[in-house]
Enzyme design. Structure first.
Site, short mmCIF file in Angstrom:
data_model
loop_
_atom_site.label_atom_id
_atom_site.label_comp_id
_atom_site.label_asym_id
_atom_site.label_seq_id
_atom_site.Cartn_x
_atom_site.Cartn_y
_atom_site.Cartn_z
N ASP A 35 -41.64 6.56 100.98
CA ASP A 35 -41.81 8.03 100.99
C ASP A 35 -40.51 8.73 100.62
O ASP A 35 -39.42 8.23 100.90
CB ASP A 35 -42.30 8.47 102.38
CG ASP A 35 -42.87 9.87 102.35
OD1 ASP A 35 -43.36 10.30 101.28
OD2 ASP A 35 -42.80 10.55 103.39
N HIS A 63 -40.80 10.03 91.30
CA HIS A 63 -41.67 8.85 91.31
C HIS A 63 -41.13 7.79 90.37
O HIS A 63 -41.15 6.60 90.67
CB HIS A 63 -43.10 9.24 90.92
CG HIS A 63 -43.75 10.15 91.92
ND1 HIS A 63 -43.75 9.90 93.27
CD2 HIS A 63 -44.41 11.34 91.76
CE1 HIS A 63 -44.39 10.88 93.90
NE2 HIS A 63 -44.79 11.77 93.00
N LEU A 80 -43.54 -15.11 96.25
CA LEU A 80 -43.62 -13.91 97.09
C LEU A 80 -45.02 -13.33 96.90
O LEU A 80 -45.48 -13.18 95.77
CB LEU A 80 -42.58 -12.87 96.66
CG LEU A 80 -42.71 -11.49 97.30
CD1 LEU A 80 -42.32 -11.52 98.78
CD2 LEU A 80 -41.85 -10.45 96.57
C1 IPE Z 1 -47.62 8.20 102.55
O1 IPE Z 1 -46.80 9.26 102.19
C2 IPE Z 1 -48.23 7.57 101.33
C3 IPE Z 1 -47.31 6.90 100.42
C4 IPE Z 1 -46.02 6.79 100.54
C5 IPE Z 1 -47.93 6.30 99.29
P1 IPE Z 1 -47.32 10.77 102.19
O2 IPE Z 1 -46.20 11.58 101.66
O3 IPE Z 1 -48.63 10.86 101.50
O4 IPE Z 1 -47.56 11.04 103.74
P2 IPE Z 1 -47.56 12.40 104.56
O5 IPE Z 1 -48.39 13.37 103.79
O6 IPE Z 1 -46.14 12.85 104.64
O7 IPE Z 1 -48.10 12.04 105.90
C1 IPE Z 2 -44.08 8.99 98.14
O1 IPE Z 2 -43.26 10.08 97.88
C2 IPE Z 2 -44.89 8.56 96.95
C3 IPE Z 2 -46.29 8.97 96.99
C4 IPE Z 2 -46.91 9.49 98.02
C5 IPE Z 2 -47.08 8.73 95.79
P1 IPE Z 2 -43.78 11.56 98.04
O2 IPE Z 2 -44.34 12.02 96.74
O3 IPE Z 2 -44.69 11.71 99.19
O4 IPE Z 2 -42.42 12.34 98.30
P2 IPE Z 2 -42.16 13.48 99.37
O5 IPE Z 2 -42.57 12.93 100.71
O6 IPE Z 2 -43.01 14.65 98.97
O7 IPE Z 2 -40.71 13.73 99.27
MG MG Z 3 -44.39 12.07 101.17
#
Ligand code: IPE
Ligand code: IPE
Ligand code: MG
Length: 242
Positions: free
Chosen positions: A12, A29, A123
């Site tokens: 995240d 990303h 792995l």
């Molecule tokens: C969880 O992150 C999903 C992934 C990292 C793929 P999110 O950014 O979607 O989670 P919330 O919304 O902060 O709970």
């Molecule tokens: C995690 O990073 C990746 C996905 C959920 C696809 P985020 O896109 O949730 O990044 P933040 O949490 O908004 O910074």
């Molecule tokens: Mg996120």
């Protein structure tokens, strides 16, 4: 030192990483994909048996269309570029989640990657994409109900083991260590069933900044934990874990 056999990571913080630089979220990303490479290489070289990465949740489909589109483009690119390399390195690739929601070109590449790497054992890399823990439990429940309806299974025979066999990652031991980057302390519908006794570790580091040093910190912290699985510390001393 006790090494986790299976590490599960919520990757995240990509969006915030980009926003802090005044860049579009998609750039975050893309930067996150590099951290995936680093993490996979580290696990491969350090004897970690399984790595499960949360790449896209069942709820992430609800994000703005341009972000979802950018992520799909990134998946396609990564599937085209990285799979051959992973195969060379002996990585077995699997995808968990509802892949019916992906476009056909992505589904086909997922299947091809799984077939190509099926015999590898260096792995076990599981990518959770279009995955939700609740959805995982619902699908397992449905599969069991179908067996009951078909007369293949009696309701009274349903136990934890049978449910576990229908969940994603049924053939991999449950994660030992869970890592979430990005500073939030929640599970966000990742592996709800499988995380029952997993050690949790959180860091403020945003996913694109995640590297070997941060991963090593998590692994070192894990080594110092006492996993009791509901027993007492004295009991664990009597019967050292296998
Ligand atoms: C969880 O992150 C999903 C992934 C990292 C793929 P999110 O950014 O979607 O989670 P919330 O919304 O902060 O709970
Ligand atoms: C995690 O990073 C990746 C996905 C959920 C696809 P985020 O896109 O949730 O990044 P933040 O949490 O908004 O910074
Ligand atoms: Mg996120």
């Amino acid at each position: 030192m006790t090494l986790p056999k299976h590490i599960a990571i919520i990757m995240d913080g990509n969006g915030r990483w980009a926003e802090r630089r005044g860049r579009p979220r998609a750039i975050g990303h893309r930067a996150g994909a590099k951290a995936v490479e680093t993490t996979v290489a580290f696990c491969r070289r350090n004897g970690i048996e399984a790595l499960t990465l949360f790449a896209f949740s069942s709820e992430n489909w609800g994000r703005p269309q341009d972000e979802v589109g950018a992520l799909m483009k990134l998946f396609l690119g990564v599937l085209d570029k990285e799979v051959a390399k992973m195969h060379q390195h002996g990585v077995r690739l699997r995808f968990i989640g509802d892949r019916a929601r992906f476009a056909r070109e992505i589904r086909e590449r997922m299947e091809k990657a799984e077939a190509l790497t099926a015999g590898n054992d260096r792995l076990h890399l599981n990518i959770a994409a279009s995955y939700g823990g609740r959805q995982d439990i619902a699908f397992a429940t449905r599969a069991l109900a179908e067996d009951v309806a078909a007369g293949k299974l009696k309701p009274q025979d349903i136990d934890e083991d049978l449910v576990a066999q229908r969940m994603a990652l049924a053939d991999v031991p449950a994660p030992d260590l869970f890592i979430r980057t990005g500073g939030d302390h929640r599970v966000s519908n990742f592996l709800l069933w499988q995380l029952a006794y997993t050690e949790l570790w959180f860091t403020d580091v945003l996913w694109p900044d995640f590297d070997e040093k941060v991963l090593q910190r998590a692994i070192d912290d894990f080594a110092g934990r006492e996993r009791r699985f509901g027993l007492t510390a004295a009991q664990l001393k009597e019967q050292p874990a296998a």
